[in-house]
Write a protein that holds these residues in place. Sequence first.
Motif, PDB file in Angstrom:
ATOM      1  N   ASP A   1      53.337 -16.811  -6.388  1.00 13.80           N
ATOM      2  CA  ASP A   1      52.087 -16.129  -6.027  1.00 13.80           C
ATOM      3  C   ASP A   1      51.821 -14.872  -6.848  1.00 13.80           C
ATOM      4  OD1 ASP A   1      54.159 -14.797  -4.857  1.00 13.80           O
ATOM      5  OD2 ASP A   1      53.165 -14.468  -2.931  1.00 13.80           O
ATOM      6  N   ILE A   2      52.520 -14.705  -7.975  1.00 13.53           N
ATOM      7  CA  ILE A   2      52.248 -13.594  -8.886  1.00 13.53           C
ATOM      8  C   ILE A   2      52.145 -14.131 -10.306  1.00 13.53           C
ATOM      9  CG2 ILE A   2      53.285 -11.741  -7.517  1.00 13.53           C
ATOM     10  CD1 ILE A   2      55.815 -12.043  -9.144  1.00 13.53           C
ATOM     11  N   ALA A   3      51.386 -13.424 -11.134  1.00 10.17           N
ATOM     12  CA  ALA A   3      51.244 -13.807 -12.538  1.00 10.17           C
ATOM     13  C   ALA A   3      52.459 -13.284 -13.301  1.00 10.17           C
ATOM     14  CB  ALA A   3      49.962 -13.211 -13.114  1.00 10.17           C
ATOM     15  N   LEU A   4      53.124 -14.149 -14.058  1.00  8.67           N
ATOM     16  CA  LEU A   4      54.320 -13.747 -14.797  1.00  8.67           C
ATOM     17  C   LEU A   4      54.076 -13.790 -16.296  1.00  8.67           C
ATOM     18  CD1 LEU A   4      57.123 -15.698 -12.878  1.00  8.67           C
ATOM     19  CD2 LEU A   4      56.445 -13.325 -12.604  1.00  8.67           C
ATOM     20  N   GLN A   5      54.657 -12.818 -17.009  1.00  9.09           N
ATOM     21  CA  GLN A   5      54.676 -12.831 -18.454  1.00  9.09           C
ATOM     22  C   GLN A   5      56.132 -12.649 -18.882  1.00  9.09           C
ATOM     23  OE1 GLN A   5      52.493 -10.181 -17.066  1.00  9.09           O
ATOM     24  NE2 GLN A   5      50.901 -11.716 -16.873  1.00  9.09           N
ATOM     25  N   PHE A   6      56.444 -13.134 -20.077  1.00  9.20           N
ATOM     26  CA  PHE A   6      57.797 -13.052 -20.601  1.00  9.20           C
ATOM     27  C   PHE A   6      57.752 -12.242 -21.885  1.00  9.20           C
ATOM     28  CE2 PHE A   6      56.981 -17.122 -18.556  1.00  9.20           C
ATOM     29  CZ  PHE A   6      57.861 -17.045 -17.475  1.00  9.20           C
TER      30      PHE A   6
ATOM     31  N   VAL B   1      57.971 -10.029 -16.393  1.00 13.66           N
ATOM     32  CA  VAL B   1      57.138  -8.937 -15.893  1.00 13.66           C
ATOM     33  C   VAL B   1      55.829  -9.490 -15.326  1.00 13.66           C
ATOM     34  CG1 VAL B   1      58.073  -7.234 -17.502  1.00 13.66           C
ATOM     35  CG2 VAL B   1      56.071  -8.544 -18.148  1.00 13.66           C
ATOM     36  N   SER B   2      55.135  -8.661 -14.587  1.00  4.28           N
ATOM     37  CA  SER B   2      53.797  -8.998 -14.108  1.00  4.28           C
ATOM     38  C   SER B   2      52.902  -7.820 -14.466  1.00  4.28           C
ATOM     39  CB  SER B   2      53.817  -9.234 -12.600  1.00  4.28           C
ATOM     40  OG  SER B   2      52.521  -9.552 -12.148  1.00  4.28           O
ATOM     41  N   GLU B   3      52.211  -7.939 -15.587  1.00  2.00           N
ATOM     42  CA  GLU B   3      51.370  -6.853 -16.073  1.00  2.00           C
ATOM     43  C   GLU B   3      49.925  -7.312 -16.199  1.00  2.00           C
ATOM     44  OE1 GLU B   3      53.216  -5.892 -19.805  1.00  2.00           O
ATOM     45  OE2 GLU B   3      54.665  -4.566 -18.853  1.00  2.00           O
ATOM     46  N   ILE B   4      49.035  -6.341 -16.178  1.00  2.00           N
ATOM     47  CA  ILE B   4      47.611  -6.615 -16.324  1.00  2.00           C
ATOM     48  C   ILE B   4      47.144  -5.982 -17.627  1.00  2.00           C
ATOM     49  CG2 ILE B   4      45.325  -6.194 -15.363  1.00  2.00           C
ATOM     50  CD1 ILE B   4      46.676  -5.902 -12.625  1.00  2.00           C
ATOM     51  N   ASP B   5      46.425  -6.760 -18.425  1.00  2.00           N
ATOM     52  CA  ASP B   5      45.818  -6.208 -19.637  1.00  2.00           C
ATOM     53  C   ASP B   5      44.527  -5.508 -19.213  1.00  2.00           C
ATOM     54  OD1 ASP B   5      44.640  -5.616 -22.042  1.00  2.00           O
ATOM     55  OD2 ASP B   5      45.055  -7.564 -22.953  1.00  2.00           O
ATOM     56  N   ARG B   6      44.602  -4.192 -19.020  1.00  2.00           N
ATOM     57  CA  ARG B   6      43.475  -3.406 -18.519  1.00  2.00           C
ATOM     58  C   ARG B   6      42.208  -3.600 -19.339  1.00  2.00           C
ATOM     59  NH1 ARG B   6      44.762  -1.993 -14.478  1.00  2.00           N
ATOM     60  NH2 ARG B   6      45.437  -0.215 -13.341  1.00  2.00           N
ATOM     61  N   GLN B   7      42.353  -3.642 -20.654  1.00  2.00           N
ATOM     62  CA  GLN B   7      41.174  -3.775 -21.515  1.00  2.00           C
ATOM     63  C   GLN B   7      40.470  -5.106 -21.270  1.00  2.00           C
ATOM     64  OE1 GLN B   7      39.936  -1.262 -23.534  1.00  2.00           O
ATOM     65  NE2 GLN B   7      38.200  -2.641 -23.474  1.00  2.00           N
TER      66      GLN B   7
ATOM     67  N   LYS C   1      57.605 -21.211 -15.411  1.00  2.00           N
ATOM     68  CA  LYS C   1      56.206 -21.614 -15.655  1.00  2.00           C
ATOM     69  C   LYS C   1      55.841 -22.810 -14.783  1.00  2.00           C
ATOM     70  CE  LYS C   1      55.393 -19.920 -20.321  1.00  2.00           C
ATOM     71  NZ  LYS C   1      55.144 -20.286 -21.717  1.00  2.00           N
ATOM     72  N   GLY C   2      56.807 -23.669 -14.489  1.00  2.00           N
ATOM     73  CA  GLY C   2      56.562 -24.868 -13.690  1.00  2.00           C
ATOM     74  C   GLY C   2      56.422 -24.598 -12.207  1.00  2.00           C
TER      75      GLY C   2
ATOM     76  N   GLU D   1      35.437 -16.151 -13.103  1.00  2.00           N
ATOM     77  CA  GLU D   1      35.113 -16.994 -14.259  1.00  2.00           C
ATOM     78  C   GLU D   1      35.328 -16.225 -15.565  1.00  2.00           C
ATOM     79  OE1 GLU D   1      30.903 -18.337 -16.070  1.00  2.00           O
ATOM     80  OE2 GLU D   1      31.200 -18.897 -13.963  1.00  2.00           O
ATOM     81  N   LYS D   2      34.888 -14.966 -15.583  1.00  2.00           N
ATOM     82  CA  LYS D   2      35.050 -14.134 -16.795  1.00  2.00           C
ATOM     83  C   LYS D   2      36.527 -13.842 -17.070  1.00  2.00           C
ATOM     84  CE  LYS D   2      30.649 -13.848 -17.323  1.00  2.00           C
ATOM     85  NZ  LYS D   2      30.007 -14.798 -18.210  1.00  2.00           N
ATOM     86  N   LEU D   3      37.325 -13.629 -16.011  1.00  2.00           N
ATOM     87  CA  LEU D   3      38.765 -13.391 -16.193  1.00  2.00           C
ATOM     88  C   LEU D   3      39.446 -14.614 -16.803  1.00  2.00           C
ATOM     89  CD1 LEU D   3      39.788 -11.549 -12.892  1.00  2.00           C
ATOM     90  CD2 LEU D   3      39.716 -10.584 -15.187  1.00  2.00           C
ATOM     91  N   VAL D   4      39.108 -15.790 -16.295  1.00  2.00           N
ATOM     92  CA  VAL D   4      39.720 -17.024 -16.797  1.00  2.00           C
ATOM     93  C   VAL D   4      39.360 -17.237 -18.265  1.00  2.00           C
ATOM     94  CG1 VAL D   4      39.690 -19.545 -16.592  1.00  2.00           C
ATOM     95  CG2 VAL D   4      39.912 -18.134 -14.552  1.00  2.00           C
ATOM     96  N   LYS D   5      38.096 -16.982 -18.620  1.00  2.00           N
ATOM     97  CA  LYS D   5      37.678 -17.127 -20.019  1.00  2.00           C
ATOM     98  C   LYS D   5      38.444 -16.196 -20.942  1.00  2.00           C
ATOM     99  CE  LYS D   5      33.020 -18.957 -19.701  1.00  2.00           C
ATOM    100  NZ  LYS D   5      31.600 -18.690 -19.891  1.00  2.00           N
ATOM    101  N   ARG D   6      38.901 -15.058 -20.414  1.00  2.00           N
ATOM    102  CA  ARG D   6      39.652 -14.089 -21.210  1.00  2.00           C
ATOM    103  C   ARG D   6      41.155 -14.325 -21.135  1.00  2.00           C
ATOM    104  NH1 ARG D   6      37.644 -10.364 -23.734  1.00  2.00           N
ATOM    105  NH2 ARG D   6      35.442 -10.006 -23.771  1.00  2.00           N
ATOM    106  N   GLY D   7      41.570 -15.418 -20.508  1.00  2.35           N
ATOM    107  CA  GLY D   7      42.984 -15.786 -20.482  1.00  2.35           C
ATOM    108  C   GLY D   7      43.821 -15.029 -19.461  1.00  2.35           C
ATOM    109  N   LEU D   8      43.192 -14.459 -18.454  1.00  4.23           N
ATOM    110  CA  LEU D   8      43.929 -13.735 -17.417  1.00  4.23           C
ATOM    111  C   LEU D   8      44.102 -14.629 -16.190  1.00  4.23           C
ATOM    112  CD1 LEU D   8      42.070 -10.344 -17.739  1.00  4.23           C
ATOM    113  CD2 LEU D   8      44.416 -10.793 -18.405  1.00  4.23           C
ATOM    114  N   SER D   9      45.218 -14.480 -15.514  1.00  3.48           N
ATOM    115  CA  SER D   9      45.503 -15.269 -14.318  1.00  3.48           C
ATOM    116  C   SER D   9      44.745 -14.700 -13.118  1.00  3.48           C
ATOM    117  CB  SER D   9      47.002 -15.236 -14.037  1.00  3.48           C
ATOM    118  OG  SER D   9      47.265 -15.844 -12.787  1.00  3.48           O
TER     119      SER D   9
END
Length: 163
Positions: free
Chosen positions: A154-159, A9-15, A149-150, A68-76
Amino acid sequence: MADSSFDVVSEIDRQEVDNALNQTVKEVGHRFDFKGTGATISWSGQKGIEIKANSEERANAVLDVFKEKLVKRGLSLKVLDAEEPKLSGKEYRMAVALKEGIDQENAKKISKLIRDEGPKGVKAQIQGEELRVSSKKKDELQEVIALLKGKDLDIALQFKNYR
């Protein structure tokens, strides 16, 4: 024995995005180089963010702080789709869209990648905005996750739903 499977999936953690946005607002308000530039960042609807500033460089600087803030929070950073700053009256506005879900084109590309480069016993099915990957062996599913993962897609993937 039943097939094992997981969903791509490609989801965004809104919070987390909201937290990163609020941190950016605070930093822009306190930093000396943003004083008097009218630089702001705010939500623009459900899936968009708007950045305003009095120059193109300041708008890009606010975007950099947000990244920078997104990366610190672990978001792609692949979830961001930023346009170029446009002059609107006396200020520059930049629209930043948040990309969520896997569109048909990317789903087909990922499915083909799994068929071509993945283990032979693995099946991939497109289900709306996600992809279900299934196999008889869990080891093959691990290989597919490592393969995806390798690759630089061009999209962020989650499993998720690994069973």
